[in-house]
Design a protein around this motif. Structure first.
Motif, PDB file in Angstrom:
ATOM      1  N   ASP A  96       0.824  -1.142   0.348  1.00 41.52           N
ATOM      2  CA  ASP A  96       0.145   0.044   0.246  1.00 41.52           C
ATOM      3  C   ASP A  96       1.066   1.294   0.226  1.00 41.52           C
ATOM      4  O   ASP A  96       0.053   2.342  -0.717  1.00 41.52           O
ATOM      5  CB  ASP A  96      -0.428  -0.001   1.418  1.00 41.52           C
ATOM      6  CG  ASP A  96      -2.223  -0.716   1.393  1.00 41.52           C
ATOM      7  OD1 ASP A  96      -2.174  -1.805  -0.084  1.00 41.52           O
ATOM      8  OD2 ASP A  96      -2.265  -1.110   2.427  1.00 41.52           O
ATOM      9  N   GLU A  97       2.514   0.751   0.414  1.00 43.86           N
ATOM     10  CA  GLU A  97       3.044   2.338   0.645  1.00 43.86           C
ATOM     11  C   GLU A  97       3.697   2.690  -0.702  1.00 43.86           C
ATOM     12  O   GLU A  97       4.341   3.532  -0.568  1.00 43.86           O
ATOM     13  CB  GLU A  97       4.075   2.021   1.707  1.00 43.86           C
ATOM     14  CG  GLU A  97       5.382   1.162   1.440  1.00 43.86           C
ATOM     15  CD  GLU A  97       5.278  -0.437   1.435  1.00 43.86           C
ATOM     16  OE1 GLU A  97       3.940  -1.288   1.485  1.00 43.86           O
ATOM     17  OE2 GLU A  97       5.488  -1.240   2.040  1.00 43.86           O
ATOM     18  N   LEU A  98       3.254   1.913  -1.608  1.00 40.05           N
ATOM     19  CA  LEU A  98       4.143   2.123  -2.934  1.00 40.05           C
ATOM     20  C   LEU A  98       3.574   3.032  -4.218  1.00 40.05           C
ATOM     21  O   LEU A  98       2.648   2.826  -3.983  1.00 40.05           O
ATOM     22  CB  LEU A  98       4.441   0.817  -4.028  1.00 40.05           C
ATOM     23  CG  LEU A  98       4.920  -0.231  -3.620  1.00 40.05           C
ATOM     24  CD1 LEU A  98       5.370  -1.658  -3.979  1.00 40.05           C
ATOM     25  CD2 LEU A  98       6.091   0.477  -2.609  1.00 40.05           C
ATOM     26  N   PHE A 117       9.093   5.667  -2.768  1.00 36.74           N
ATOM     27  CA  PHE A 117       8.925   5.174  -4.735  1.00 36.74           C
ATOM     28  C   PHE A 117       9.238   4.054  -4.743  1.00 36.74           C
ATOM     29  O   PHE A 117       9.495   3.047  -4.113  1.00 36.74           O
ATOM     30  CB  PHE A 117      10.024   6.376  -4.949  1.00 36.74           C
ATOM     31  CG  PHE A 117       9.327   7.867  -4.830  1.00 36.74           C
ATOM     32  CD1 PHE A 117       7.828   8.140  -5.660  1.00 36.74           C
ATOM     33  CD2 PHE A 117       9.710   8.366  -4.256  1.00 36.74           C
ATOM     34  CE1 PHE A 117       7.723   9.414  -5.790  1.00 36.74           C
ATOM     35  CE2 PHE A 117       9.122   9.566  -4.534  1.00 36.74           C
ATOM     36  CZ  PHE A 117       8.651  10.343  -4.932  1.00 36.74           C
ATOM     37  N   ASP A 118       8.675   3.089  -5.191  1.00 35.07           N
ATOM     38  CA  ASP A 118       8.605   1.788  -6.043  1.00 35.07           C
ATOM     39  C   ASP A 118      10.542   2.067  -6.556  1.00 35.07           C
ATOM     40  O   ASP A 118      10.428   2.330  -7.713  1.00 35.07           O
ATOM     41  CB  ASP A 118       7.708   1.990  -6.961  1.00 35.07           C
ATOM     42  CG  ASP A 118       7.901  -0.476  -7.438  1.00 35.07           C
ATOM     43  OD1 ASP A 118       8.809  -0.296  -6.790  1.00 35.07           O
ATOM     44  OD2 ASP A 118       7.180  -0.463  -7.988  1.00 35.07           O
ATOM     45  N   ALA A 119      11.390   1.476  -5.824  1.00 33.13           N
ATOM     46  CA  ALA A 119      12.484   0.780  -6.227  1.00 33.13           C
ATOM     47  C   ALA A 119      12.280  -0.762  -6.796  1.00 33.13           C
ATOM     48  O   ALA A 119      13.641  -0.783  -7.583  1.00 33.13           O
ATOM     49  CB  ALA A 119      13.247   0.917  -4.765  1.00 33.13           C
ATOM     50  N   GLY A 166       7.773  -8.065  -2.013  1.00 32.69           N
ATOM     51  CA  GLY A 166       6.750  -7.545  -0.645  1.00 32.69           C
ATOM     52  C   GLY A 166       6.189  -8.946  -0.214  1.00 32.69           C
ATOM     53  O   GLY A 166       5.386  -9.188  -1.300  1.00 32.69           O
ATOM     54  N   GLY A 167       5.542  -8.338   0.864  1.00 32.20           N
ATOM     55  CA  GLY A 167       4.266  -9.486   1.139  1.00 32.20           C
ATOM     56  C   GLY A 167       4.701 -10.909   1.702  1.00 32.20           C
ATOM     57  O   GLY A 167       4.060 -11.613   1.432  1.00 32.20           O
ATOM     58  N   ALA A 168       6.303 -10.876   1.160  1.00 27.76           N
ATOM     59  CA  ALA A 168       6.298 -12.889   1.598  1.00 27.76           C
ATOM     60  C   ALA A 168       6.577 -13.147   2.564  1.00 27.76           C
ATOM     61  O   ALA A 168       6.684 -14.473   2.714  1.00 27.76           O
ATOM     62  CB  ALA A 168       7.573 -12.842   0.551  1.00 27.76           C
TER      63      ALA A 168
HETATM   64  P1  AMP Z   1       7.388  -6.553   3.318  1.00 29.99           P
HETATM   65  O1  AMP Z   1       8.370  -7.512   2.290  1.00 29.99           O
HETATM   66  O2  AMP Z   1       6.400  -6.557   2.514  1.00 29.99           O
HETATM   67  O3  AMP Z   1       7.333  -6.709   4.994  1.00 29.99           O
HETATM   68  O4  AMP Z   1       7.831  -5.118   2.803  1.00 29.99           O
HETATM   69  C1  AMP Z   1       9.611  -4.518   3.205  1.00 29.99           C
HETATM   70  C2  AMP Z   1      10.067  -3.642   3.292  1.00 29.99           C
HETATM   71  O5  AMP Z   1      10.630  -3.179   2.139  1.00 29.99           O
HETATM   72  C3  AMP Z   1       9.186  -2.277   3.763  1.00 29.99           C
HETATM   73  O6  AMP Z   1       9.991  -1.450   4.354  1.00 29.99           O
HETATM   74  C4  AMP Z   1       8.913  -2.288   2.053  1.00 29.99           C
HETATM   75  O7  AMP Z   1       8.525  -0.731   2.195  1.00 29.99           O
HETATM   76  C5  AMP Z   1       9.734  -2.283   1.373  1.00 29.99           C
HETATM   77  N1  AMP Z   1       9.136  -2.077   0.002  1.00 29.99           N
HETATM   78  C6  AMP Z   1       8.354  -3.366  -0.610  1.00 29.99           C
HETATM   79  N2  AMP Z   1       7.987  -3.179  -1.878  1.00 29.99           N
HETATM   80  C7  AMP Z   1       8.730  -2.454  -2.286  1.00 29.99           C
HETATM   81  C8  AMP Z   1       9.644  -1.747  -3.042  1.00 29.99           C
HETATM   82  N3  AMP Z   1       8.726  -1.954  -4.049  1.00 29.99           N
HETATM   83  N4  AMP Z   1      10.477  -0.655  -3.209  1.00 29.99           N
HETATM   84  C9  AMP Z   1      10.768   0.217  -2.580  1.00 29.99           C
HETATM   85  N5  AMP Z   1      11.013  -0.497  -1.314  1.00 29.99           N
HETATM   86  C10 AMP Z   1      10.293  -1.619  -1.032  1.00 29.99           C
END
Ligand code: AMP
Ligand code: MG
Length: 712
Positions: free
Chosen positions: A496-498, A511-513, A560-562
């Motif tokens: 949701d943060e992206l 930002f989506d990195a 993300g979300g894994a």
């Molecule tokens: P998660 O694996 O979803 O728990 O995310 C772990 C961390 O990675 C969190 O700080 C997320 O905000 C960051 N994160 C997830 N997806 C991305 C992305 N596409 N680009 C940059 N950071 C991300």
């Protein structure tokens, strides 16, 4: 059964243009129902040379070959006796081969030979058709007036196959009579040179090479279908040889043997069209070939349980996890045949065999003078023969013993020459040369095949084609390669943060990195990256994204979300779906990796942290995707180099540090934080620390793996 099927669509025409065109000679090669290549030949001489090489290399590769040619192998009953005094169809082959002439422009004497045939028969004909009414008096312009009583107009097999053409028609389409006259001499030479068994004249049991008559009319339905379905801009003859070779090589054993069931008794003299009288058998099989995407056959999908880990394992060591992937994954991409110019970076679907030796004949490695060696000790004087040998300009006379010839780098050694003396070591007055011996026999020459011999495997299946490979293939006469289509890999970001770079970002948003990084990584590794966008943390939305992605791509990478937390929706829906494995790999950085199948498509659920996402992609996803793309298992090349840092590590997990090489020593990034995007950019590779404990001080050797070793 045969390993390889070759189909030749023959032509009686003069030389065709450089650009691929119709009514030329087309050769189609297939194995196990897959098209390997279609070859365009401008002249019959070119086709015969290609076939020579092909049969020889197939033989050295130990393959059984069926070669089908699309012109009659015989004339109607009674013809052979009238012309040659024998019933033996090979007597006709020989009779024609002794008389037909043909050259590099495709100019030939077939009408003169046809006139001679007609003289052997009473009345008008039997051969008819010519370019103009006032040429060739012994050949009728039209068929009317020819009485086919001594021999029938059509063979038994023509009637059974419902072919409208006749062996006796030389001009106006179909010019079967001309094709036959211009085809039998080639077959006669090829069968003798390669010990081919000709069906149905000869017994084919145990034969390594079988020649049979074929007729593309038997698969006309399939050809029409293919042309209507997008092959419209393709050349019909090319489509015909592709489909017929695929159909014949794709038949099962039973269907295949019915093709060779003894045909009518006339066949021993008249020949028989392979498949004539077998109903729709070939056409049905050829239609199957047209429905394959791009005429290629894709391998079966992966099994749903391919990511299942052995029960009871808690933290899986990296090597075990890799071994597991290596065991369970196989290629999922289709095969296609491409010219060398399009094959760079593709994965070879088959071993590549040299079609011709390199060098093809012994030649000189230097500019100088050639003679029969060795040269004895002391002063030597040799008279020169007139003329010279240069690359591409052969010297066609023998050089007598005791004589020398001017010879330039790359020139084939003329007969009588096996040794070359360097120009710089010689004095020459135009009529003779003088030099000081001794000189070993063979000096300054290259042996035929010293680089690669015809029939050698020059490149192995699973290899990614490099620029040097293109040179090797070309030098050994290979023009096309059977390669895999690129693996399509989709990239989806979740969270949701992206927000997208360039969009306004509220507090709490980032930002989506990962997505731009992963898409670019995939492209540089040779996969086809597909941007699947981003999805919010909502299970229904995620499911929708995966459903759509599974239709379009071969593999899905999500980030993300894994993990296994409340907000880890990716692992949750993969788990619900029943085909998900939470891989707890003893690895840092990289929290659990979620691996699963979504509607038959493998999903790599990468961690969200950019550093972990990249490390997991390099260490796990890359070799796994490589296997799915048809490549060999890839182990990144690393180097033991002295550390420029200190670090103490406990046993249990393998670690990858962001690193770079300066002054021969390995530096690591100042922080090990997994969110440090800048560290990835700072680094030029990774340091791999083993699973066990280590105590590193400056100078301790560590394993540095440059980014380039991961294909970046
Ligand atoms: P998660 O694996 O979803 O728990 O995310 C772990 C961390 O990675 C969190 O700080 C997320 O905000 C960051 N994160 C997830 N997806 C991305 C992305 N596409 N680009 C940059 N950071 C991300
Ligand atoms: Mg998240």
């Amino acid at each position: 059964m045969f390993d390889t099927v070759l189909i030749a669509d023959w032509s009686a025409a003069t030389r065709k243009p450089v650009k691929e065109s119709k009514d030329a000679i087309w050769l189609g090669v297939a194995r196990a129902g897959l098209a390997v290549e279609q070859v365009y030949c401008r002249t019959r001489l070119e086709a015969e040379a290609w076939l020579d090489m092909f049969f020889a290399s197939e033989r050295s590769a130990g393959r059984k070959v069926l070669a089908g040619f699309d012109f009659p192998f015989g004339y109607p009953k009674g013809f052979a006796r009238q012309l040659t005094g024998q019933d033996d169809p090979f007597a006709v082959w020989q009779w024609v081969a002794q008389r037909i002439t043909d050259d590099e422009k495709g100019q030939n004497n077939r009408f003169a030979v046809a006139s001679e045939i007609n003289r052997a028969f009473p009345g008008a004909g039997p051969l008819w058709g010519k370019p103009s009414e006032d040429s060739w008096p012994e050949i009728p312009y039209r068929k009317s007036g020819i009485i086919y009583d001594l021999v029938a107009e059509r063979r038994k097999t023509d009637l059974v196959a419902k072919a409208a053409s006749s062996c006796f028609q030389l001009f106006f389409n179909p010019t079967v009579g001309s094709q036959l006259l211009m085809g039998l001499p080639t077959l006669e030479r090829l069968r003798k040179r390669h010990q081919a068994a000709v069906w149905p004249f000869q017994d084919i049991d145990g034969a390594q090479l079988v020649f049979a008559e074929v007729w593309p009319g038997l698969i006309e339905g399939a050809v029409k279908l293919a042309l209507a379905n997008g092959a419209a801009e393709e050349i019909r003859d090319k489509v015909q040889v592709r489909l017929l070779s695929q159909a014949l090589s794709g038949l099962d054993e039973r269907a295949f043997s019915t093709l060779f069931d003894a045909p009518s008794s006339e066949a021993k003299e008249e020949a028989w069209i392979l498949g004539a009288g077998c109903g729709q058998l070939l056409d049905r099989q050829a239609r199957l070939a047209t429905t394959e995407a791009d005429m290629t056959l894709a391998p079966p999908p992966l099994r749903n349980d391919c990511f299942a880990l052995p029960a009871g394992v808690d933290w899986t060591p990296v090597d075990d996890a890799l071994a597991h992937l290596r065991d369970r994954l196989h290629p999922v991409t289709a095969v296609e045949t491409l010219p060398l110019s399009l094959a760079l970076g593709r994965v070879l679907a088959e071993d590549v065999v040299a079609r011709r030796s390199n060098p093809p004949q012994p030649n000189t490695a230097v500019d100088g003078y050639g003679f029969a060696g060795p040269a004895a000790d002391g002063a030597q004087v040799l008279p020169l023969v007139a003329g010279r040998a240069a690359a591409g300009q052969t010297y066609d006379h023998p050089v007598p013993a005791g004589y020398a010839i001017r010879i330039l780098t790359g020139a084939a050694l003329p007969e009588g020459v096996d040794t070359v003396i360097l120009e710089e070591d010689v004095t020459c007055d135009g009529a003779k040369i003088a030099f000081n011996g001794p000189l070993k026999q063979g000096a300054n020459t290259r042996k035929a095949g010293e680089d690669a011999a015809e029939g050698d495997v020059i490149l192995s299946k699973g290899r990614v084609v490099t620029p040097a490979d293109l040179a090797l293939a070309s030098a050994t006469g290979v023009s096309h390669l059977a390669v895999r289509k690129p693996l399509r890999v989709g990239v989806l970001s979740t969270g949701d943060e992206l927000v997208e770079p360039g969009e306004p970002a509220a507090a709490g948003q980032i930002f989506d990195a990962n997505r731009p990084m992963l898409l670019a990584l995939l492209a540089s590794m040779g996969f086809e990256p597909i941007d699947l966008g981003k999805a919010e943390d909502d299970r229904a939305v995620l499911r929708g994204h995966l459903d759509a992605a599974a239709e379009r791509v071969d593999v899905i990478l999500t980030s993300g979300g894994a993990s296994a937390g409340d907000e880890d929706h990716m692992s949750a829906i993969l788990r619900e779906h029943g085909a998900m494995e939470q891989w707890r790999i003893a690895l840092k950085p990289g929290r659990p990796l979620a691996l699963g199948m979504w509607q038959g498509t493998p999903v790599f659920g990468l961690p969200g942290n950019p550093v972990a996402a990249m490390v997991c992609t390099l260490i796990f996803a890359r070799p796994a995707m490589g296997l799915m793309a048809g490549a060999d298992w890839q182990v990144p090349q690393g180097f033991e180099l002295p550390a420029a840092f200190s670090k103490r590590k406990k046993p249990g997990r393998r670690e990858y540090l962001r690193a770079r090489l300066r002054n021969g020593q390995v530096e690591v990034f100042k922080s090990e934080g997994s969110g440090r995007v800048s560290s990835l950019s700072w680094a030029e590779g990774l340091v791999e620390l083993p699973d066990g404990a280590v105590d590193i001080t400056p100078g301790t050797p560590v394993r540095f793996i440059p980014y380039a070793s991961f294909g970046m």
